[in-house]
Write a protein that holds these residues in place. Structure first.
Motif, short mmCIF file in Angstrom:
data_model
loop_
_atom_site.label_atom_id
_atom_site.label_comp_id
_atom_site.label_asym_id
_atom_site.label_seq_id
_atom_site.Cartn_x
_atom_site.Cartn_y
_atom_site.Cartn_z
N LEU A 252 -4.82 -1.72 -3.00
CA LEU A 252 -5.03 -1.01 -1.73
C LEU A 252 -5.94 -1.76 -0.78
O LEU A 252 -6.07 -1.41 0.38
N ARG A 253 -6.61 -2.82 -1.27
CA ARG A 253 -7.59 -3.54 -0.46
C ARG A 253 -7.05 -4.03 0.89
O ARG A 253 -7.69 -3.80 1.92
N PRO A 254 -5.84 -4.66 0.93
CA PRO A 254 -5.36 -5.15 2.23
C PRO A 254 -5.25 -4.05 3.27
O PRO A 254 -5.63 -4.24 4.43
N MET A 255 -4.75 -2.86 2.85
CA MET A 255 -4.60 -1.77 3.82
C MET A 255 -5.96 -1.28 4.30
O MET A 255 -6.16 -1.00 5.48
N GLN A 256 -6.92 -1.20 3.36
CA GLN A 256 -8.26 -0.74 3.77
C GLN A 256 -8.88 -1.73 4.74
O GLN A 256 -9.50 -1.34 5.73
N ASN A 257 -8.70 -3.03 4.46
CA ASN A 257 -9.27 -4.03 5.35
C ASN A 257 -8.65 -3.96 6.73
O ASN A 257 -9.34 -4.16 7.73
N ALA A 258 -7.34 -3.68 6.78
CA ALA A 258 -6.69 -3.57 8.09
C ALA A 258 -7.32 -2.44 8.88
O ALA A 258 -7.59 -2.57 10.08
N HIS A 259 -7.60 -1.30 8.18
CA HIS A 259 -8.25 -0.18 8.87
C HIS A 259 -9.64 -0.59 9.37
O HIS A 259 -10.03 -0.26 10.49
N LEU A 260 -10.40 -1.29 8.50
CA LEU A 260 -11.76 -1.68 8.88
C LEU A 260 -11.72 -2.61 10.08
O LEU A 260 -12.53 -2.49 11.01
N SER B 53 -7.86 -0.58 -6.70
CA SER B 53 -8.72 -1.22 -5.71
C SER B 53 -8.06 -2.48 -5.15
O SER B 53 -8.03 -2.69 -3.94
N VAL B 54 -7.50 -3.30 -6.04
CA VAL B 54 -6.92 -4.57 -5.58
C VAL B 54 -5.66 -4.34 -4.76
O VAL B 54 -5.47 -4.94 -3.70
N THR C 30 -16.24 10.03 -17.45
CA THR C 30 -15.64 8.72 -17.14
C THR C 30 -14.24 8.90 -16.59
O THR C 30 -13.86 8.27 -15.59
N ILE C 31 -13.47 9.78 -17.23
CA ILE C 31 -12.09 9.99 -16.77
C ILE C 31 -12.10 10.61 -15.37
O ILE C 31 -11.38 10.15 -14.46
N ILE C 32 -12.94 11.62 -15.17
CA ILE C 32 -12.99 12.29 -13.87
C ILE C 32 -13.42 11.29 -12.79
O ILE C 32 -12.81 11.19 -11.72
N ALA C 33 -14.48 10.52 -13.10
CA ALA C 33 -15.00 9.58 -12.11
C ALA C 33 -13.94 8.54 -11.73
O ALA C 33 -13.78 8.21 -10.56
N SER C 34 -13.19 8.06 -12.75
CA SER C 34 -12.16 7.06 -12.43
C SER C 34 -11.11 7.66 -11.51
O SER C 34 -10.68 7.03 -10.54
N LEU C 35 -10.68 8.89 -11.82
CA LEU C 35 -9.67 9.53 -10.96
C LEU C 35 -10.20 9.69 -9.54
O LEU C 35 -9.48 9.45 -8.57
N VAL C 36 -11.47 10.08 -9.43
CA VAL C 36 -12.05 10.28 -8.10
C VAL C 36 -12.07 8.97 -7.33
O VAL C 36 -11.73 8.91 -6.15
N ILE C 37 -12.45 7.87 -8.02
CA ILE C 37 -12.50 6.58 -7.33
C ILE C 37 -11.10 6.21 -6.83
O ILE C 37 -10.92 5.78 -5.69
N VAL C 38 -10.10 6.42 -7.69
CA VAL C 38 -8.73 6.08 -7.28
C VAL C 38 -8.32 6.91 -6.07
O VAL C 38 -7.77 6.38 -5.10
N ALA D 276 -7.10 4.04 2.15
CA ALA D 276 -5.98 3.19 2.55
C ALA D 276 -4.99 3.95 3.42
O ALA D 276 -4.43 3.39 4.36
N TYR D 277 -4.76 5.24 3.13
CA TYR D 277 -3.70 5.95 3.84
C TYR D 277 -4.21 7.00 4.82
O TYR D 277 -3.47 7.43 5.69
N ALA D 278 -5.43 7.45 4.68
CA ALA D 278 -5.95 8.47 5.61
C ALA D 278 -7.37 8.08 5.99
O ALA D 278 -8.34 8.74 5.64
N PHE D 279 -7.48 6.96 6.67
CA PHE D 279 -8.78 6.35 6.92
C PHE D 279 -9.73 7.26 7.70
O PHE D 279 -10.88 7.45 7.33
N GLU D 280 -9.21 7.87 8.78
CA GLU D 280 -10.04 8.72 9.63
C GLU D 280 -10.64 9.86 8.82
O GLU D 280 -11.83 10.15 8.90
N ILE D 281 -9.77 10.51 8.03
CA ILE D 281 -10.24 11.66 7.26
C ILE D 281 -11.22 11.21 6.19
O ILE D 281 -12.23 11.87 5.94
N SER D 282 -10.97 10.06 5.60
CA SER D 282 -11.90 9.60 4.56
C SER D 282 -13.26 9.29 5.18
O SER D 282 -14.29 9.46 4.54
N ARG D 283 -13.28 8.83 6.43
CA ARG D 283 -14.55 8.64 7.12
C ARG D 283 -15.29 9.96 7.32
O ARG D 283 -16.50 10.06 7.16
N GLN D 284 -14.51 11.01 7.66
CA GLN D 284 -15.16 12.32 7.88
C GLN D 284 -15.67 12.90 6.57
O GLN D 284 -16.72 13.53 6.53
#
Lengths: 266, 217
Positions: A44-52, A41-42, B74-82, B89-97
């Motif tokens: 990747l936060r800057p990149m996410q904020n840039a997108h927002l 989370s920490v 717990t393990i599955i949820a953590s992986l999903v959050i990551v 961070a890298y595929a913002f548009e798709i994550s919005r969809q």
């Protein structure tokens, strides 16, 4: 003599149903997972904020594009973006000693030294606290104010709503309302993101003749300049939008700033 | 080697998590309106499934059975959050969809199902392969459903126009129904029918029936 490796081996060798092992494994798993998540989370936060931020900018542009003639006025005035100023919400004056671009509203909100508690009786939007200053976006041509855009936020049915409210020069006619962020029920409350719904706001009046805030999202069909159609099945989201607008235009929000603009101009 | 490959190949059709085990239906409905989201969701789920199988299999001997489900979740949820953070961070548009559906991988019975049924009892490598196979089986169905829905609903594939719609001067009339959730049920139903007519060993034998029918058979 305590030997950590020995202790670790001893721990692993315990029976799986042993109480120490059960608690130990639970704590270890939770701890490792927490570290992995916070690191991700920490970092990747800057990149996410840039997108927002880019998205916020795009929405602001889209809002300006929806306002009839606004682009032409901007071209005539020779500006391609709105001017950002910082406003002291309590006095309604501009803050001149802080650069508006470097002011972080979220940081000010999280800082107990800076944030201002909202008295419960005034806290219609359920925010509990606000930052002392807020950015506003102005469009002016030859010294005359044409448009003021206010960032507003409030609690909806199950998420925090964030929006940009654009008022015309009379400070009471809505030029546009754009929802920037929401996490309401998909297909019901989330429909406040639809352009058709937001388009209804254009031309509505927020204050009546006496200066009281009367705009509201009603259930069903709207009637008159002070009402906006609600979305069926999403009355609490509609109330959230009403409360958000009412709080931020009220005396504890941009009220002092707006009345100052109305009286004195810029 | 062949036994290892079986972990990957068997869940594709013979033991497909969606068409045979009917797991993970919720997300299969929600994210298949277009092929792009279906592919992203498939990738996200496959990655989560492989990683969670690997981690759970790695510590399987030390997971007390009384708290095994909560440890797995717990393990599955953590992986999903990551994964969700990485997508944001890298595929913002798709994550919005995909919105909440990446988060809902946690509740996808498929992931917990494989963890509980396979990774808890098998070494790391077979567990990863089993996760990969099931992920691919899930992906296969999602991609088929996603292609059909996007093609018939919008006339496009991966946002490239295949059939020019009437509105743009073509001949194709988009089927609005294909963009709504029920159409995924129809397509899934047809797929299950197709699969079970070819691979007849998958057909469920009714456990209960009317007396007359039973006596006849």
């Amino acid at each position: 003599m305590f030997n950590p490796i020995q202790a670790w081996r001893g721990f692993l060798e315990r029976e799986n149903d042993d109480r120490v092992k059960v608690y130990g494994v639970a704590i270890l798993v939770a701890f490792v997972c927490a570290i992995v998540i916070s690191t991700a989370s920490v970092t990747l936060r800057p990149m996410q904020n840039a997108h927002l931020e880019a998205e916020r900018q795009a929405r602001m542009d889209a809002m300006l594009d929806r306002l009839p003639s606004m682009r032409t006025i901007m071209e005539e005035a020779g500006v391609d973006a709105l001017e950002t100023r910082l406003v002291d919400l309590a006095s309604g004056e501009f803050v001149t000693d802080i650069d508006p671009d470097s002011y972080d509203v979220q940081a000010a909100l999280n800082d107990p030294e800076q944030s201002v508690a909202i008295p419960p009786e005034l806290d219609v939007a359920g925010l509990q606290k606000r930052a002392p200053y807020a950015p506003v976006y102005l469009l002016q041509s030859e010294g005359a104010l044409l448009l003021v855009v206010l960032p507003v936020s409030g609690v909806g049915y199950q998420s925090t709503l964030r929006a940009m409210l654009a008022l015309e020069a009379d400070m009471t006619t809505v030029a546009a309302l754009t929802i920037i962020e929401q996490g309401e029920t998909a297909g019901l409350g989330a429909r406040i993101e639809e352009p058709d719904w937001q388009a209804q706001w254009q031309g509505k009046k927020v204050f009546d003749e006496t200066g009281t805030i009367v705009i509201q999202v009603v259930r069903g069909q709207a009637d008159g300049p002070y009402e906006v159609d609600g979305i069926s099945g999403a009355s609490r989201t509609g109330n959230g939008v009403t409360n958000m607008v009412r709080y931020w235009l009220g005396d504890h929000g941009f009220g002092p700033f707006l009345s100052r603009l109305q009286k004195e101009g810029l | 080697m062949t036994s290892l490959m079986k972990h990957i190949s068997s869940p594709l059709i013979n033991n497909n998590p969606i068409t045979l085990q009917i797991l993970g239906i919720c997300s299969a409905l929600a994210v298949t309106t277009s092929l792009t989201t279906a592919v992203t969701m498939s990738l996200a789920l496959t990655v989560v499934l492989c990683l969670s199988s690997a981690v759970i299999s790695l510590i399987r001997r030390h997971i007390p059975s009384v708290i095994r489900l909560i440890v797995q979740i717990t393990i599955i949820a953590s992986l999903v959050i990551v994964i969700d953070e990485i997508l944001q961070a890298y595929a913002f548009e798709i994550s919005r969809q995909l919105s909440i559906f990446v988060g809902l991988i946690v509740t996808n019975c498929l992931v917990l199902g494989r963890a509980e049924a396979f990774a808890m009892r098998n070494p790391v490598l077979p567990s990863i392969l089993d996760g990969l196979g099931n992920g691919l089986g899930y992906s296969l169905i999602l991609i088929i459903v996603g292609s059909v829905r996007e093609l018939l609903g919008k006339g496009t594939l991966l946002n490239y126009t295949v059939f020019t719609p009437v509105a743009d001067g073509g001949w194709f009339e988009p089927l609005g129904l294909m963009q709504l959730a029920p159409s995924a049920f129809f397509i899934l139903g047809l797929l299950v029918w197709l699969v079970r007519s070819i691979w007849t060993q998958q057909v469920d034998v009714p456990k209960f029936g009317l007396k007359a029918q039973r006596s006849r058979s």
